[in-house]
Scaffold this motif. Structure first.
Motif, short mmCIF file in Angstrom:
data_model
loop_
_atom_site.label_atom_id
_atom_site.label_comp_id
_atom_site.label_asym_id
_atom_site.label_seq_id
_atom_site.Cartn_x
_atom_site.Cartn_y
_atom_site.Cartn_z
N ARG A 198 85.87 -43.75 89.28
CA ARG A 198 86.96 -43.35 88.41
C ARG A 198 86.54 -42.12 87.62
O ARG A 198 85.38 -41.97 87.24
N ASP A 199 87.48 -41.27 87.35
CA ASP A 199 87.25 -40.12 86.49
C ASP A 199 87.75 -40.52 85.10
O ASP A 199 88.93 -40.37 84.78
N CYS A 200 86.85 -41.08 84.32
CA CYS A 200 87.24 -41.64 83.02
C CYS A 200 87.74 -40.57 82.05
O CYS A 200 88.65 -40.83 81.27
N ILE A 226 89.60 -37.05 69.65
CA ILE A 226 88.27 -37.02 70.26
C ILE A 226 87.64 -38.40 70.21
O ILE A 226 87.04 -38.86 71.19
N ARG A 227 87.76 -39.07 69.08
CA ARG A 227 87.22 -40.44 68.97
C ARG A 227 87.91 -41.37 69.95
O ARG A 227 87.27 -42.19 70.61
N PHE A 228 89.23 -41.26 70.07
CA PHE A 228 89.97 -42.09 71.02
C PHE A 228 89.46 -41.85 72.44
O PHE A 228 89.22 -42.80 73.19
N MET A 229 89.30 -40.58 72.81
CA MET A 229 88.83 -40.26 74.16
C MET A 229 87.43 -40.80 74.40
O MET A 229 87.14 -41.35 75.46
N ASN A 230 86.54 -40.68 73.42
CA ASN A 230 85.18 -41.19 73.58
C ASN A 230 85.17 -42.70 73.77
O ASN A 230 84.44 -43.23 74.60
N ILE A 231 85.99 -43.40 73.00
CA ILE A 231 86.07 -44.86 73.13
C ILE A 231 86.66 -45.23 74.48
O ILE A 231 86.15 -46.11 75.18
N TYR A 232 87.72 -44.53 74.88
CA TYR A 232 88.36 -44.80 76.16
C TYR A 232 87.37 -44.59 77.31
O TYR A 232 87.26 -45.41 78.21
N ILE A 233 86.63 -43.49 77.27
CA ILE A 233 85.67 -43.17 78.32
C ILE A 233 84.55 -44.22 78.36
O ILE A 233 84.15 -44.67 79.43
N ALA A 234 84.05 -44.62 77.20
CA ALA A 234 82.98 -45.61 77.17
C ALA A 234 83.44 -46.94 77.76
O ALA A 234 82.72 -47.56 78.55
N ILE A 235 84.64 -47.39 77.41
CA ILE A 235 85.15 -48.65 77.97
C ILE A 235 85.40 -48.49 79.46
O ILE A 235 85.09 -49.40 80.25
N CYS A 236 85.90 -47.36 79.88
CA CYS A 236 86.15 -47.09 81.29
C CYS A 236 84.85 -47.14 82.10
O CYS A 236 84.83 -47.62 83.23
N TYR A 273 81.01 -49.98 79.24
CA TYR A 273 80.35 -50.42 78.01
C TYR A 273 81.24 -51.45 77.32
O TYR A 273 82.43 -51.27 77.24
N PRO A 274 80.64 -52.52 76.78
CA PRO A 274 81.46 -53.50 76.07
C PRO A 274 81.99 -52.94 74.77
O PRO A 274 81.32 -52.16 74.09
N ALA A 275 83.19 -53.32 74.43
CA ALA A 275 83.84 -52.80 73.22
C ALA A 275 83.06 -53.13 71.97
O ALA A 275 83.04 -52.36 71.01
N SER A 276 82.37 -54.27 71.97
CA SER A 276 81.62 -54.65 70.77
C SER A 276 80.46 -53.71 70.47
O SER A 276 80.05 -53.57 69.34
N SER A 277 79.95 -53.04 71.49
CA SER A 277 78.85 -52.10 71.26
C SER A 277 79.35 -50.70 70.92
O SER A 277 78.58 -49.86 70.50
N ILE A 278 80.64 -50.46 71.09
CA ILE A 278 81.19 -49.14 70.85
C ILE A 278 81.75 -49.01 69.44
O ILE A 278 81.47 -48.05 68.72
N ILE A 279 82.53 -49.99 69.04
CA ILE A 279 83.20 -49.93 67.73
C ILE A 279 82.40 -50.76 66.74
O ILE A 279 82.22 -51.95 66.91
#
Length: 83
Positions: A35-37, A63-73, A76-82
């Motif tokens: 996938r191209d996250c 930018i924050r939204f995109m970084n979170i979206y890319i990390a989840i894509c 990476y688990p959401a708990s480690s991102i936010i």
């Protein structure tokens, strides 16, 4: 008699050696599932802007939204991102 026997053995041996290369293995190419996250995150923001007339987010928030979206894509688990 020995010549006939040797010829028969040699013929069988060479026929097996000749058949060894005839069977080709078929390689099945697997479809690429990568996938191209970044592209997905960018398109999500663009669709949101198109549907709702703007996301209402600042550039920093986008930018924050995109970084979170890319990390989840990328898995990476959401708990480690936010935090």
């Amino acid at each position: 008699m020995k010549k006939v026997f040797f010829s028969a053995v040699a013929l069988v041996a060479f026929s097996f050696a000749g058949m060894a290369n005839e069977i080709e293995e078929k390689k099945v190419e697997e479809a690429s599932t990568e996938r191209d996250c970044f592209l997905e995150a960018d398109m999500t923001l663009r669709v949101w802007d198109a549907l709702y007339g703007g996301s209402g987010l600042t550039e920093q928030e986008e930018i924050r939204f995109m970084n979170i979206y890319i990390a989840i894509c990328e898995g990476y688990p959401a708990s480690s991102i936010i935090n």
